[in-house]
Design a protein around this motif. Structure first.
Motif, PDB file in Angstrom:
ATOM      1  N   LEU A  35       0.820  -1.208   0.000  1.00 45.01           N
ATOM      2  CA  LEU A  35       0.000   0.000   0.000  1.00 45.01           C
ATOM      3  C   LEU A  35       0.849   1.251   0.000  1.00 45.01           C
ATOM      4  O   LEU A  35       1.804   1.367   0.776  1.00 45.01           O
ATOM      5  CB  LEU A  35      -0.859   0.033   1.277  1.00 45.01           C
ATOM      6  CG  LEU A  35      -1.878  -1.080   1.435  1.00 45.01           C
ATOM      7  CD1 LEU A  35      -1.986  -1.472   2.897  1.00 45.01           C
ATOM      8  CD2 LEU A  35      -3.220  -0.645   0.884  1.00 45.01           C
ATOM      9  N   ASP A  36       0.470   2.182  -0.853  1.00 52.96           N
ATOM     10  CA  ASP A  36       1.004   3.532  -0.764  1.00 52.96           C
ATOM     11  C   ASP A  36       0.358   4.184   0.472  1.00 52.96           C
ATOM     12  O   ASP A  36      -0.645   3.687   0.985  1.00 52.96           O
ATOM     13  CB  ASP A  36       0.631   4.277  -2.052  1.00 52.96           C
ATOM     14  CG  ASP A  36       0.927   5.743  -1.973  1.00 52.96           C
ATOM     15  OD1 ASP A  36       2.065   6.094  -1.583  1.00 52.96           O
ATOM     16  OD2 ASP A  36       0.025   6.554  -2.285  1.00 52.96           O
ATOM     17  N   ARG A  37       0.932   5.281   0.961  1.00 50.87           N
ATOM     18  CA  ARG A  37       0.354   5.942   2.146  1.00 50.87           C
ATOM     19  C   ARG A  37      -0.487   7.167   1.754  1.00 50.87           C
ATOM     20  O   ARG A  37      -1.706   7.130   1.827  1.00 50.87           O
ATOM     21  CB  ARG A  37       1.481   6.348   3.116  1.00 50.87           C
ATOM     22  CG  ARG A  37       0.970   6.750   4.489  1.00 50.87           C
ATOM     23  CD  ARG A  37       2.070   7.355   5.368  1.00 50.87           C
ATOM     24  NE  ARG A  37       2.341   8.744   4.976  1.00 50.87           N
ATOM     25  CZ  ARG A  37       3.304   9.501   5.512  1.00 50.87           C
ATOM     26  NH1 ARG A  37       4.096   9.009   6.454  1.00 50.87           N
ATOM     27  NH2 ARG A  37       3.471  10.741   5.103  1.00 50.87           N
ATOM     28  N   ASP A  38       0.187   8.227   1.307  1.00 54.14           N
ATOM     29  CA  ASP A  38      -0.492   9.514   1.087  1.00 54.14           C
ATOM     30  C   ASP A  38      -1.401   9.467  -0.140  1.00 54.14           C
ATOM     31  O   ASP A  38      -0.963   9.129  -1.239  1.00 54.14           O
ATOM     32  CB  ASP A  38       0.544  10.635   0.939  1.00 54.14           C
ATOM     33  CG  ASP A  38       1.449  10.732   2.166  1.00 54.14           C
ATOM     34  OD1 ASP A  38       0.956  10.492   3.282  1.00 54.14           O
ATOM     35  OD2 ASP A  38       2.649  11.029   2.007  1.00 54.14           O
ATOM     36  N   GLY A  39      -2.666   9.815   0.065  1.00 52.57           N
ATOM     37  CA  GLY A  39      -3.634   9.774  -1.032  1.00 52.57           C
ATOM     38  C   GLY A  39      -4.233   8.394  -1.240  1.00 52.57           C
ATOM     39  O   GLY A  39      -5.110   8.209  -2.078  1.00 52.57           O
ATOM     40  N   THR A  40      -3.739   7.426  -0.462  1.00 50.79           N
ATOM     41  CA  THR A  40      -4.232   6.048  -0.562  1.00 50.79           C
ATOM     42  C   THR A  40      -4.878   5.622   0.755  1.00 50.79           C
ATOM     43  O   THR A  40      -6.028   5.190   0.786  1.00 50.79           O
ATOM     44  CB  THR A  40      -3.078   5.100  -0.936  1.00 50.79           C
ATOM     45  OG1 THR A  40      -2.572   5.481  -2.224  1.00 50.79           O
ATOM     46  CG2 THR A  40      -3.536   3.650  -0.973  1.00 50.79           C
ATOM     47  N   ILE A  41      -4.128   5.766   1.863  1.00 52.85           N
ATOM     48  CA  ILE A  41      -4.664   5.455   3.193  1.00 52.85           C
ATOM     49  C   ILE A  41      -5.180   6.731   3.852  1.00 52.85           C
ATOM     50  O   ILE A  41      -6.260   6.760   4.432  1.00 52.85           O
ATOM     51  CB  ILE A  41      -3.580   4.788   4.069  1.00 52.85           C
ATOM     52  CG1 ILE A  41      -3.259   3.398   3.505  1.00 52.85           C
ATOM     53  CG2 ILE A  41      -4.049   4.700   5.524  1.00 52.85           C
ATOM     54  CD1 ILE A  41      -2.226   2.638   4.291  1.00 52.85           C
ATOM     55  N   GLY A 101      -2.331   2.032  -5.027  1.00 52.33           N
ATOM     56  CA  GLY A 101      -1.875   3.399  -4.835  1.00 52.33           C
ATOM     57  C   GLY A 101      -2.638   4.381  -5.699  1.00 52.33           C
ATOM     58  O   GLY A 101      -3.437   3.988  -6.549  1.00 52.33           O
ATOM     59  N   ASP A 102      -2.376   5.677  -5.475  1.00 54.11           N
ATOM     60  CA  ASP A 102      -3.081   6.726  -6.214  1.00 54.11           C
ATOM     61  C   ASP A 102      -2.239   7.303  -7.348  1.00 54.11           C
ATOM     62  O   ASP A 102      -2.643   8.268  -7.974  1.00 54.11           O
ATOM     63  CB  ASP A 102      -3.541   7.855  -5.266  1.00 54.11           C
ATOM     64  CG  ASP A 102      -2.375   8.662  -4.709  1.00 54.11           C
ATOM     65  OD1 ASP A 102      -1.358   8.048  -4.325  1.00 54.11           O
ATOM     66  OD2 ASP A 102      -2.478   9.903  -4.674  1.00 54.11           O
ATOM     67  N   LYS A 103      -1.050   6.720  -7.587  1.00 52.87           N
ATOM     68  CA  LYS A 103      -0.201   7.217  -8.666  1.00 52.87           C
ATOM     69  C   LYS A 103       0.312   6.067  -9.525  1.00 52.87           C
ATOM     70  O   LYS A 103       0.416   4.928  -9.058  1.00 52.87           O
ATOM     71  CB  LYS A 103       0.998   7.978  -8.100  1.00 52.87           C
ATOM     72  CG  LYS A 103       0.653   9.340  -7.510  1.00 52.87           C
ATOM     73  CD  LYS A 103       1.925  10.066  -7.137  1.00 52.87           C
ATOM     74  CE  LYS A 103       1.638  11.473  -6.631  1.00 52.87           C
ATOM     75  NZ  LYS A 103       2.867  12.132  -6.171  1.00 52.87           N
ATOM     76  N   ILE A 113       3.345   5.720 -10.355  1.00 51.30           N
ATOM     77  CA  ILE A 113       4.601   5.208  -9.783  1.00 51.30           C
ATOM     78  C   ILE A 113       4.322   4.028  -8.849  1.00 51.30           C
ATOM     79  O   ILE A 113       5.170   3.151  -8.683  1.00 51.30           O
ATOM     80  CB  ILE A 113       5.416   6.291  -9.029  1.00 51.30           C
ATOM     81  CG1 ILE A 113       4.583   6.953  -7.939  1.00 51.30           C
ATOM     82  CG2 ILE A 113       6.012   7.289 -10.000  1.00 51.30           C
ATOM     83  CD1 ILE A 113       5.423   7.788  -6.965  1.00 51.30           C
ATOM     84  N   ASP A 114       3.129   4.021  -8.252  1.00 47.43           N
ATOM     85  CA  ASP A 114       2.766   2.912  -7.359  1.00 47.43           C
ATOM     86  C   ASP A 114       2.482   1.634  -8.156  1.00 47.43           C
ATOM     87  O   ASP A 114       3.045   0.570  -7.882  1.00 47.43           O
ATOM     88  CB  ASP A 114       1.521   3.274  -6.538  1.00 47.43           C
ATOM     89  CG  ASP A 114       1.743   4.483  -5.647  1.00 47.43           C
ATOM     90  OD1 ASP A 114       2.790   4.520  -4.970  1.00 47.43           O
ATOM     91  OD2 ASP A 114       0.884   5.382  -5.625  1.00 47.43           O
ATOM     92  N   THR A 115       1.594   1.783  -9.154  1.00 44.53           N
ATOM     93  CA  THR A 115       1.209   0.588  -9.911  1.00 44.53           C
ATOM     94  C   THR A 115       2.407   0.039 -10.695  1.00 44.53           C
ATOM     95  O   THR A 115       2.577  -1.173 -10.813  1.00 44.53           O
ATOM     96  CB  THR A 115       0.036   0.905 -10.861  1.00 44.53           C
ATOM     97  OG1 THR A 115       0.388   2.000 -11.721  1.00 44.53           O
ATOM     98  CG2 THR A 115      -1.209   1.287 -10.080  1.00 44.53           C
TER      99      THR A 115
HETATM  100 MG    MG Z   1       0.222   8.613  -2.945  1.00 42.58          MG
END
Ligand code: MG
Length: 203
Positions: A8-14, A145-147, A149-151
């Motif tokens: 899990l990403d943190r910011d914008g995700t959790i 994630g919300d970006k 870069i995450d996926t």
């Molecule tokens: Mg994020």
């Protein structure tokens, strides 16, 4: 044994996106996320947080601030039965970093270094209450994630990458190239519903 893991990403995700978040007073968990994480735990997934924290590299806040906030976040989630098994952050930036933090590291997403490290530490028995020798079951693990870069970090690690509409997600979806992510959902709850069905149907 091979373990299913949700990265899990943190910011914008959790939690709600706040630029260079480092104060616990500013932490707002996105509605529905604790329930979604609890469901993932019930389904047998390990939960691993992987977050880029370039604010450390830029000198906006210290590693200790980041660690304090992460601990506060995890305590809050744990109270809801949604605790994280492990937390990793990347404090580097290749150009904007100051001193030791200016590094072309292998952990800054979209590179898969944090996910790889989690897999290594899982195998070494460094996860609480999990014996050594376990591996990541990549066919049944996901990065949320919300970006992009995450996926893409998920893809670089060999797992599915799910883009969420929270945080920067809607804009990221518009900018995405084919193949940047495997599925898109407006909320983590919807993503978890899809994962649950996919795991049940064995597709
Ligand atoms: Mg994020």
């Amino acid at each position: 044994m091979a373990r299913k893991v949700i990265f899990l990403d943190r910011d914008g995700t959790i939690n709600e996106e706040v630029r260079y978040l480092h104060r616990s007073e500013e932490l707002r968990i996105i509605p529905g996320v604790p329930e979604a994480l609890r469901r993932l735990r019930e389904l047998g997934f390990l939960l691993v947080l992987v977050t880029n924290q370039a604010g450390i590299a830029r000198g906006y806040y210290a590693e200790a601030d980041c660690e304090r906030l992460n601990a506060y976040l995890n305590e809050t989630l744990r109270r809801e039965g949604a605790g994280l098994d492990r937390v990793y952050y990347c404090p580097h930036h290749p150009e904007k970093g100051i001193g030791v933090y200016r590094r072309d590291c292998d952990c800054r997403k979209p590179k898969p270094g944090m996910l790889r490290r989690a897999a290594e530490e899982l195998q070494l028995g460094r996860f609480e209450n999990i014996p050594a020798g376990e591996t990541v079951d990549r066919a049944h693990s996901y990065m949320l994630g919300d970006k992009r870069i995450d996926t893409i970090a998920g893809h670089n690690f060999g797992i599915q990458g799910i883009l969420l509409g929270s945080g920067y997600g809607r804009t990221e979806r518009e900018l995405a190239a084919p193949g940047d992510y495997d599925a898109y959902f407006e909320s983590m709850g919807e993503a978890v519903g899809w994962i649950e069905k996919r795991e049940r149907d064995g597709s």
